[in-house]
Structures are given as C-alpha cells and as structure tokens.
Design a protein around this motif. Structure first.
Motif: not given
Ligand code: MG
Ligand code: ATP
Length: 425
Positions: A63-65, A112-116, A120-122
């Motif tokens: 999900k995050e790349m 780099f991660r495609y996160e919400r 603390g979460r970038y």
């Molecule tokens: Mg994580």
C-alpha cells in the motif's frame, strides 16, 4: 495561486533544523563509538529491491510505495526503508568477502511511504538505521539494541520502554505458523480482507493487523514463545542476559510482530510512554533477518538492524519537555560608523570567519543603534565597533555583550587580539 508542499511532507526551517542536526550529529558520534560505518545508497531503487527485500505481504509493499516508471520503462521506487537497499548493496559489492567481519553499517536519510498523514506519520520522513551483517552472535543483538537506547538516553529521554520478542528460527517459525493457521482459519471470515490474504502467506502478520486488533482470537493466539526450539530459546535467553548485564530493562512481549516479512529470532521496539505523546508511540523498530542476504542473491549471512525516525524522536522530546542544548548566537558582530570603516568591515569580517569565528555585519545600511540591535538579535558574544577615526588610528573597540566590558585593540593585530579576548572570556 500559491504553491503548497505535498501532504505528509514538511519544510524544516532554520530555528527547527538545528534540532535535527543535533540528533543527526549525536547518532553519527555514537556510530563512530560503536563502530558502524555510514553507507549512502540511492534514494530510488529498482522496485524488486523492495518487493523482494521487504516482502510482498507487507503494508509497505502492498500500500505504501511511491513507484513510478521512468522514461526507459523501468519500474523504480522511492525507498520506503533502508534495510533492503543496504542488503542489496552488501551483496552487489560482495561485502561478505571483506576481511573485517561483521560488516556494520548505518544510514540516515529520507524515506517515502504513501501513508495517511497524522502526528508522527509522514509521507517523507528521515530514518536513521543500522545493520550488522555477518554475525549470529546474540551479543550483536544486544549491541544493536544498546546503540538505539543510547541515542535516546543521550538525548535525555527517560520515558522509554523497550519490548523484545523472539520470532524463532525457521523451524520454530514453521511450527508456530501451523498453529496460527489452525487457530485463525475456523473464523477467518470475521477478519479483514488483508488478514484473509495473510492466513496462508504469512499468518504471523495477522497479529500485527491494526484493523482486527480487538478480535477475541488475537489475545488467545498461540504464542511464538511456546514454539521456540532449543536453539532459539537459548539464543533469546542470551540476548536477555546481555541486556540485563548492560543495565537495559526490557519487557518480553510475545505479540510483538514486526511488519517486515524477513524477521526471525530477535525482534524489538522502543516506545515512548510519555504522557501526551499521542497514539503512535513506537520510536524505533528492529530485529534479526537471517536469510535476507541469501534471498537477495548473496551467501547465507545473518543480519540484524533497526530503524528510527527523527520525526518521532522529536515528538518524544517534546512530549517529555526536553530542550536540546543547541548552541545559539554568534561570536562577533562587526559594527561600523562611517563609509570607510563600513567598507573595511568586509575584509575584517572575512578574516574573522577564516580564523574560525562565526561573525556577521550589517547589510541594510543601519545606523549604529540599529546595528547594535541586530547584534543583540543574533545573540552576539562580542561586538567590534569600528569608526572612520579609529580606522585612521589603527584602532578598533571590542565589547563583551554580557559584561559590557570594552577594550581597544589594534586593527593590524585584530584577529590575534580578538582570539585572545575570546579565549579568556
Ligand atoms: Mg508503517
Ligand atoms: P508503524 O507501525 O508506526 O507504521 P512501521 O512498522 O511501519 O511503524 P518501521 O518500518 O519499522 O515502522 O520503521 C522504523 C521506524 O521508523 C518506526 O519505528 C518509526 O519510528 C519510523 N517511521 C515509520 N513510518 C514512519 C512515518 N510514516 N513517519 C515517521 N516515522 C515513521
């Protein structure tokens, strides 16, 4: 239209960036003492480096790349973490053949991660991490954990909780895996679609699911610790003994499952239990990944590492109300009165800087009062004041801003004189 930065990223401005530099410098210094050497790998890699190296059942890969096809038709990915690249490089450069073993590396840089995005979460964050490759000595596990703890402790953090677990070796993991499948399969329909997919691929990861965390089968799931074979149990006991001897307290949490597929034996996380830290409390995660080098095309090589982000480190500092001892101010502000004196400060300023002092002058044509204000704002330790008359007389006044004490020194010997005053002061 005004331009804005992308969601989940941040500008780190002067005033804030000093904190980052402080932490980065501290991490580098500790790596020098612990003998981990820096490795710099590209910010992007072939996508397979991560699909293979991180594992295709992980959130990161699924999900995050940030992946893209370049103009040459290759699939590339902005690195979401550091271990896969370090291992790729280890194999590519045949570091397993280095005379000095184990190979101990550290890295620091943006991931780099495609996160919400949330506190603390970038989507872009800076990780510092280490990898020790080539040793299966539990003392290395303890060393790696001790290094991570030392970073936080050196920053003054107190509200730290270290949790560790063992995921066992292949044999133990396989036995545990079968038990997990047995445990979850009768009621897998009650779980999220990710968990359904995990059941056959990597049932351990069900325990790490954020959606199904509250399901009653989670707390009753078979513990890996009951499935550790003799070797794995002994290994884990040794790690714990070393930690105890190092005075590092920890808790064993059999539910600690690291997100990445390649972990075995030791897994650990460092959390902050500072009040007001917020929902995300993990500061650092790591573990052993024997087998990853082999999967990446190298010879069988044990490995262990951790990664932490500077962002969460800063959040922990602020939750504990810790101010870093960041040096502020400059050594000398050169103020001037009159045209010739002003021109001359250009040279003098440069000499001060080359002699090792942080120094500044006026660039806005301020009156002397305004210049002194500027010196104050810059928290100058000394102000050197030069007027046209003094220039003629080869004199310059040096004033200590804290005591107000003034001395006149010769311009020709200014650097030597200022150095002497500075050392005494
Ligand atoms: Mg994580
Ligand atoms: P989480 O469960 O919080 O998503 P993770 O298991 O994805 O963490 P790792 O891949 O182990 O995290 O990364 C190691 C460390 O990097 C984490 O402990 C955390 O400090 C930091 N980190 C991970 N993702 C982010 C992010 N999006 N923003 C800031 N820091 C992060």
């Amino acid at each position: 239209m005004t331009l804005k930065l992308p969601r989940g990223t941040q500008d780190i401005l002067p005033g804030e960036v000093e904190k980052w530099q402080y932490i980065e410098t501290l991490a580098r210094e500790l790596c020098e003492r612990f003998q981990y050497k820096e490795i710099r790998t590209p910010i992007f890699e072939h996508t397979e480096v991560f699909t293979k190296g991180v594992g295709d059942t992980t959130d990161i890969v699924q999900k995050e790349m940030y992946s893209f096809v370049d103009r040459g038709g290759r699939s590339l990915t902005l690195r979401p973490e550091g271990t896969a690249s370090a291992v790729r490089s280890f194999v590519e450069h045949k570091m397993f053949g280095y005379a000095s073993q184990p190979v101990k590396l550290f890295y620091m840089g943006p991931m780099f991660r495609y996160e919400r995005p949330q506190a603390g979460r970038y989507r872009q964050f800076v990780q510092f991490g280490v990898e020790a490759l080539g040793s299966a000595d539990p003392a290395i596990d303890a060393e790696v954990i001790a290094l991570a703890m030392s970073i936080y402790q050196s920053l003054g953090l107190k509200k730290l909780k270290l949790i560790i677990n063992s995921l066992g070796d292949k044999e133990s993991r396989n036995a545990h895996r079968a038990a997990l499948i047995n445990h979850f399969s009768p009621r897998i329909e009650e779980f999220c679609s990710d968990c359904k997919a995990r059941l056959e691929k990597n049932p351990l990861r069900i325990l790490d699911c954020k959606k199904d965390r509250e399901h009653e089968l989670m707390s009753t799931a078979p513990s890996i610790l009951e499935y550790l074979n003799d070797d794995s149990r002994k290994y884990f006991e040794k790690v714990q003994k070393y930690l105890t001897n190092l005075g590092i307290s920890f808790e064993v949490d059999p539910n600690l499952v690291r997100g990445l597929d390649y972990y075995n034996q030791t897994a650990f996380e460092i959390m902050s239990d500072a009040e007001g830290f917020g929902a995300i409390t993990t500061l650092c995660g790591g573990g052993r990944y024997n087998g990853l080098v082999e999967e990446s095309g190298g010879p069988e090589t044990p490995g262990i590492g951790f990664a932490l982000s500077i962002e969460r480190c800063l959040a922990a500092l602020s939750a504990e109300g810790i101010e870093l001892p960041i040096h502020q101010g400059i050594d000398c502000f050169l103020a001037s009165l009159g045209e010739e004196a002003k021109n001359y400060t250009v040279e003098l300023l440069h000499k001060l800087r080359l002699a090792g002092f942080s120094a500044e002058r006026d660039y806005l044509d301020r009156k002397i009062k305004g210049q002194l204000k500027a010196a104050d704002r810059l928290q100058a330790k000394y102000v050197a004041i030069l007027g046209d008359d003094e220039l003629q007389a080869n004199k310059i006044t040096v004033k200590a801003m804290d005591t107000g004490e003034q001395v006149e020194v010769s311009i020709d010997a200014f650097i030597e004189e200022f150095t002497a005053i500075y050392k005494k002061g």
